[in-house]
Each structure stands twice: as C-alpha cells, then as structure tokens.
Design an enzyme around this catalytic site. Structure first.
Site, PDB file in Angstrom:
ATOM      1  N   VAL A   8      28.092  -0.242  30.302  1.00 54.55           N
ATOM      2  CA  VAL A   8      26.356  -0.344  29.748  1.00 54.55           C
ATOM      3  C   VAL A   8      27.209  -1.516  28.429  1.00 54.55           C
ATOM      4  O   VAL A   8      28.389  -1.340  27.645  1.00 54.55           O
ATOM      5  CB  VAL A   8      26.750   0.660  29.007  1.00 54.55           C
ATOM      6  CG1 VAL A   8      25.956   1.863  30.068  1.00 54.55           C
ATOM      7  CG2 VAL A   8      27.687   1.730  28.286  1.00 54.55           C
ATOM      8  N   SER A   9      26.396  -1.884  27.216  1.00 53.37           N
ATOM      9  CA  SER A   9      26.325  -2.631  26.270  1.00 53.37           C
ATOM     10  C   SER A   9      27.318  -2.137  24.885  1.00 53.37           C
ATOM     11  O   SER A   9      27.940  -2.209  24.804  1.00 53.37           O
ATOM     12  CB  SER A   9      25.590  -3.743  26.158  1.00 53.37           C
ATOM     13  OG  SER A   9      25.115  -4.092  27.305  1.00 53.37           O
ATOM     14  N   THR A  10      26.378  -0.936  25.055  1.00 51.72           N
ATOM     15  CA  THR A  10      26.956   0.029  24.306  1.00 51.72           C
ATOM     16  C   THR A  10      27.033   1.123  23.845  1.00 51.72           C
ATOM     17  O   THR A  10      27.008   1.966  24.994  1.00 51.72           O
ATOM     18  CB  THR A  10      25.722   0.049  22.550  1.00 51.72           C
ATOM     19  OG1 THR A  10      25.048   0.724  23.811  1.00 51.72           O
ATOM     20  CG2 THR A  10      24.985  -1.826  22.430  1.00 51.72           C
TER      21      THR A  10
END
Length: 161
Positions: A8-10
C-alpha cells in the site's frame, strides 16, 4: 516456495486495513506460503520488504502479486524487475493478469500493463494537482490536507469494529 508481495502507498492505508489486509487474503487464497508487505510508495523501487523479497527469491520459486502495479508505477522499472525475475527462473503470477513469461507475447503484455499503470498514476497526479489549483484560486483560506480531528480520551474505547 510460493511468495506473495503486498503493498500500500501510505502508513494510513496499512493502519486502517484499507487494502493490505485484502491483498494478504487474496495472496493466501492463491497459495502464497510467505508474504512480504510494504507501506511505501510504488514510485520508489527501494522498498525495505520488497528488497528482502528480491534477495530471497530463487529459481523455481513463484512470486504472486494481486496487481501488476504492486511492483512499480513506471513501465520501465516494472518491466525491468519482472524480466529480471523471469530470467532468474522465478515464475511471476499477477492475479488480475496471469503469469508473466519470457515469450514475446508475455513480454508485450507486461510492458503494456505497466504502461497503463504508469498512465493511471500520472492521471491521478494531474487531476489532484488541477483540483488543488482550482481550490486555491476559488476558496479563500483553503489549506491542503485533511482537517484536524480532535478525539477525546473516552471515545477511543468505542472505535468501529
């Protein structure tokens, strides 16, 4: 060995189970025996768990990801990584696409899918930038980011399950 990779990006996405949990479930369902996970942008190839995974993979292993853009967000980086894995004898299985291989059509499909992933990412950035510019111009006092939410001590015990 069958490995899985989820990203996931964050940290917020990881913390609130936005999609990391779903990716894990899908990887396990597809047969992954060991899963590596990162909460890190896909625009960077140096991700701690991804780097560990790449060093652990050996010829005959299988790497499963839910979507091709879990590898990378640029066509060049992603295609290079998949090609290197395939050249090392690692089978790359992308759940929403199929298996990447060393055939001309396999290479074409990987390159095209990464090109679409990069295009999608670029369009998201462009739309976000346009939206921010419009907000700055049309809303006096507009500030970027989310509004701060105050949580009292008592309410933390009653989070949604």
């Amino acid at each position: 060995m069958i490995y899985g990779y989820a990203r996931v990006s964050t940290k917020g996405q990881e913390k609130y189970g936005n999609s990391l949990e779903d990716q894990h479930d899908r990887l396990i369902e597809a047969g992954a025996e060991k899963i590596f996970s990162d909460s890190f942008t896909g625009t960077k190839m140096e991700r701690p768990e991804f780097t560990k995974l790449l060093t652990e993979l050996e010829a005959g292993d299988t790497l499963i990801v839910t979507e091709l853009d879990r590898f990378a967000r640029t066509a060049a980086d992603g295609a290079k990584t998949v090609q290197e894995l395939v050249d090392r004898g690692v089978e790359v299985h992308v759940l929403n696409m199929g298996r990447a291989d060393n055939t001309p059509i396999g290479k074409l499909m990987v390159t095209m899918m990464f090109a679409f992933a990069e295009f999608e990412r670029d369009m998201i950035v462009e739309r976000t930038s346009t939206g921010k510019a419009v907000a700055r111009a049309s809303k006096p006092g507009w500030k970027e980011g989310r509004k701060r939410v105050e949580i009292d001590e008592f309410s933390k015990f009653f989070k949604k399950q």
